[in-house]
Design a protein around this motif. Structure first.
Motif, PDB file in Angstrom:
ATOM      1  N   VAL A 184      26.339 -33.657 -28.624  1.00 45.24           N
ATOM      2  CA  VAL A 184      27.074 -32.396 -28.807  1.00 45.24           C
ATOM      3  C   VAL A 184      26.787 -31.964 -30.237  1.00 45.24           C
ATOM      4  N   ARG A 185      26.173 -30.806 -30.414  1.00 47.39           N
ATOM      5  CA  ARG A 185      25.790 -30.368 -31.769  1.00 47.39           C
ATOM      6  C   ARG A 185      25.622 -28.859 -31.790  1.00 47.39           C
ATOM      7  N   GLY A 186      25.265 -28.318 -32.964  1.00 45.70           N
ATOM      8  CA  GLY A 186      25.173 -26.875 -33.126  1.00 45.70           C
ATOM      9  C   GLY A 186      23.928 -26.285 -32.471  1.00 45.70           C
ATOM     10  N   ILE A 207      24.847 -41.026 -40.765  1.00 43.89           N
ATOM     11  CA  ILE A 207      24.519 -40.220 -41.944  1.00 43.89           C
ATOM     12  C   ILE A 207      23.010 -39.959 -41.923  1.00 43.89           C
ATOM     13  N   GLU A 208      22.633 -38.701 -41.761  1.00 38.63           N
ATOM     14  CA  GLU A 208      21.214 -38.342 -41.616  1.00 38.63           C
ATOM     15  C   GLU A 208      20.628 -37.962 -42.972  1.00 38.63           C
ATOM     16  N   ASP A 209      20.338 -38.996 -43.748  1.00 36.56           N
ATOM     17  CA  ASP A 209      19.838 -38.773 -45.109  1.00 36.56           C
ATOM     18  C   ASP A 209      18.360 -39.122 -45.221  1.00 36.56           C
ATOM     19  N   ASP A 217      21.892 -24.298 -33.561  1.00 35.92           N
ATOM     20  CA  ASP A 217      20.713 -24.157 -34.432  1.00 35.92           C
ATOM     21  C   ASP A 217      19.677 -25.220 -34.085  1.00 35.92           C
ATOM     22  N   LEU A 218      20.096 -26.267 -33.346  1.00 36.90           N
ATOM     23  CA  LEU A 218      19.161 -27.327 -32.967  1.00 36.90           C
ATOM     24  C   LEU A 218      18.653 -27.183 -31.529  1.00 36.90           C
ATOM     25  N   LEU A 219      19.081 -26.100 -30.876  1.00 39.12           N
ATOM     26  CA  LEU A 219      18.642 -25.872 -29.489  1.00 39.12           C
ATOM     27  C   LEU A 219      17.105 -25.808 -29.412  1.00 39.12           C
ATOM     28  N   ALA A 232      13.238 -39.289 -36.564  1.00 40.58           N
ATOM     29  CA  ALA A 232      14.409 -40.111 -36.911  1.00 40.58           C
ATOM     30  C   ALA A 232      15.515 -39.933 -35.871  1.00 40.58           C
ATOM     31  N   VAL A 233      15.741 -38.687 -35.456  1.00 38.48           N
ATOM     32  CA  VAL A 233      16.859 -38.431 -34.544  1.00 38.48           C
ATOM     33  C   VAL A 233      16.595 -39.060 -33.164  1.00 38.48           C
ATOM     34  N   VAL A 234      15.348 -39.011 -32.716  1.00 40.39           N
ATOM     35  CA  VAL A 234      15.023 -39.584 -31.400  1.00 40.39           C
ATOM     36  C   VAL A 234      15.145 -41.111 -31.445  1.00 40.39           C
ATOM     37  N   GLY A 263      28.692 -40.907 -27.754  1.00 39.67           N
ATOM     38  CA  GLY A 263      28.407 -39.674 -28.486  1.00 39.67           C
ATOM     39  C   GLY A 263      28.280 -39.977 -29.970  1.00 39.67           C
ATOM     40  N   ARG A 264      27.965 -38.932 -30.729  1.00 39.87           N
ATOM     41  CA  ARG A 264      27.816 -39.172 -32.176  1.00 39.87           C
ATOM     42  C   ARG A 264      27.953 -37.864 -32.928  1.00 39.87           C
ATOM     43  N   PHE A 265      28.329 -37.996 -34.208  1.00 41.30           N
ATOM     44  CA  PHE A 265      28.276 -36.881 -35.147  1.00 41.30           C
ATOM     45  C   PHE A 265      27.309 -37.330 -36.218  1.00 41.30           C
ATOM     46  N   ALA A 266      26.353 -36.450 -36.564  1.00 38.17           N
ATOM     47  CA  ALA A 266      25.248 -36.890 -37.426  1.00 38.17           C
ATOM     48  C   ALA A 266      25.013 -35.914 -38.575  1.00 38.17           C
ATOM     49  N   PRO A 267      25.950 -35.855 -39.518  1.00 42.05           N
ATOM     50  CA  PRO A 267      25.781 -34.893 -40.615  1.00 42.05           C
ATOM     51  C   PRO A 267      24.699 -35.309 -41.616  1.00 42.05           C
ATOM     52  N   SER A 268      24.063 -34.305 -42.205  1.00 42.88           N
ATOM     53  CA  SER A 268      23.118 -34.555 -43.301  1.00 42.88           C
ATOM     54  C   SER A 268      23.886 -34.357 -44.604  1.00 42.88           C
ATOM     55  N   PRO A 269      23.912 -35.359 -45.476  1.00 42.19           N
ATOM     56  CA  PRO A 269      24.706 -35.227 -46.710  1.00 42.19           C
ATOM     57  C   PRO A 269      23.994 -34.396 -47.781  1.00 42.19           C
ATOM     58  N   ALA A 299      10.122 -37.458 -40.642  1.00 42.15           N
ATOM     59  CA  ALA A 299      10.682 -36.148 -40.276  1.00 42.15           C
ATOM     60  C   ALA A 299      11.917 -36.316 -39.378  1.00 42.15           C
ATOM     61  N   TYR A 300      12.794 -35.332 -39.458  1.00 37.78           N
ATOM     62  CA  TYR A 300      14.029 -35.333 -38.664  1.00 37.78           C
ATOM     63  C   TYR A 300      13.762 -35.603 -37.178  1.00 37.78           C
ATOM     64  N   GLN A 301      12.743 -34.948 -36.597  1.00 39.73           N
ATOM     65  CA  GLN A 301      12.534 -35.057 -35.145  1.00 39.73           C
ATOM     66  C   GLN A 301      12.294 -36.508 -34.715  1.00 39.73           C
TER      67      GLN A 301
HETATM   68  N1  GLU Z   1      21.710 -33.877 -39.247  1.00 36.43           N
HETATM   69  C1  GLU Z   1      21.715 -32.635 -38.527  1.00 36.43           C
HETATM   70  C2  GLU Z   1      22.551 -31.616 -39.259  1.00 36.43           C
HETATM   71  O1  GLU Z   1      23.350 -31.968 -40.109  1.00 36.43           O
HETATM   72  C3  GLU Z   1      22.235 -32.792 -37.115  1.00 36.43           C
HETATM   73  C4  GLU Z   1      21.249 -33.459 -36.250  1.00 36.43           C
HETATM   74  C5  GLU Z   1      21.656 -33.661 -34.795  1.00 36.43           C
HETATM   75  O2  GLU Z   1      22.846 -33.550 -34.473  1.00 36.43           O
HETATM   76  O3  GLU Z   1      20.766 -33.940 -34.015  1.00 36.43           O
HETATM   77  O4  GLU Z   1      22.414 -30.434 -38.982  1.00 36.43           O
END
Ligand code: GLU
Length: 320
Positions: free
Chosen positions: A203-205, A52-54, A207-209, A189-191, A16-22, A185-187
């Motif tokens: 596992v994430r919020g 870190i999703e920068d 808002d990304l559904l 990078a994340v893939v 799993g991972r946590f991927a915050p944008s700073p 773009a995010y789409q």
């Molecule tokens: N970096 C994104 C954010 O902070 C999360 C991306 C993801 O979990 O796929 O909202």
């Protein structure tokens, strides 16, 4: 129209991972996401990564990344391995883009935001690209790069939200993988990151559904495995807005870590347990891992921030 079932069977290993944008310090909404992904990974005796999703360097700052790392440490979160930083992975993203260009899966687009907004219908994420440049041979250099999407209905099974479907062409449209200003773009990078880090459980919020069907489609185009998904409700403020930097969400303070963790557990619908709000964060976390119940996470896309806790038992379910 065909329907593609894009769900996947549970993986044997758990990464799993946590991927915050700073883009600012962590707030209560980010804490809830971090906690859910951490508990799910540790309860499965899995690996938990920090990324870190920068990739959007116009919005992210290194000092916020440092602050996020320090705050997570103070809250008792322990990740495995090195922290992956997106701004250091540009070569990987560009290599994937070259492959997509060679296989004609993408096209270049020089439409301005205004041109798109003027002729588009609204989709899940703003105006749906009307396909203006799809069949023109525009050079890739200096222009945006978009992925061609088919008119299929793509569905996946979310572990909390259930079956989620999206008609890619009409609801999302040919989406951007590289922006006109040269940023990835995010789409994309994340893939790429999830695949390179061999992430099996996301596992994430929620808002990304609405991004998930696009990400699963891109995984398929690139012949990559699809992880399982669990989207938790987004935390909203008293005006019903998502907690974020834009809505002036307060930063979470290490001095208040235990209380904040208890509130986050309550938000996630977790049952009360013996620790109190005075217990050290590490004790609250280890207790919460033992008692983690993903089925108790509210099946909603958003829910209000719970009230502040007093000095009392850690968590009582606040959301029904
Ligand atoms: N970096 C994104 C954010 O902070 C999360 C991306 C993801 O979990 O796929 O909202």
């Amino acid at each position: 129209m065909t329907e593609a079932n894009t769900g996947s069977s549970p993986a044997e290993t758990y990464i799993g991972r946590f991927a915050p944008s700073p883009t600012g310090p962590l707030h209560f909404g980010s804490l809830v996401t971090c906690l859910a992904s951490y508990l799910d990974a540790r309860a499965h005796r899995g690996t938990w990564l920090l990324r870190i999703e920068d990739v959007d360097i116009t919005r992210c700052k290194p000092e916020y990344a440092d602050d996020i790392v320090a705050t997570l440490t103070a809250f008792g979160f322990m990740w495995d391995g090195e922290i992956r930083v997106q701004s250091r992975q540009t070569m990987q993203y560009e290599a994937v883009l070259r492959h997509l260009i060679e296989s004609h899966a993408v096209f270049a687009c020089r439409c301005s935001r205004k041109e798109i907004a003027d002729s588009a219908v609204d989709g899940v994420d703003g105006p749906v690209y009307p396909g203006t440049c799809r069949n023109q041979s525009i050079p890739f250099a200096g222009n945006a790069i978009r992925l061609r999407v088919p008119a299929t209905r793509n569905c996946f099974d979310d572990r909390v939200q259930g079956k989620v479907c999206q008609e890619l062409a009409s609801e999302a449209g040919d989406f951007v993988l590289k922006r006109r200003d040269g940023l990835i773009a995010y789409q994309l990078a994340v893939v790429v990151d999830d695949a390179e880090q061999e992430v099996t459980h996301i596992v994430r919020g929620a808002d990304l559904l609405d991004s998930t069907a696009r990400q699963i489609y891109l995984q398929q185009v690139l012949d990559l495995p699809t992880p399982t998904y669990l989207h938790i409700p987004v935390v909203t403020n008293s005006d019903g807005q998502k907690l974020s930097k834009q809505t002036l969400a307060a930063a979470i303070a290490p001095a208040d870590a235990s209380r904040a963790l208890c509130r986050a557990l309550a938000f996630l619908g977790q049952a009360p347990h013996p620790a109190t709000t005075n217990a050290p964060p590490a004790e609250i976390l280890s207790n919460a891992i033992t008692h983690w119940q993903p089925d108790a996470v509210p099946k909603q896309r958003s829910a209000p921030e719970p009230a502040t806790f007093g000095d009392s038992q850690c968590t009582s379910k606040l959301i029904t």
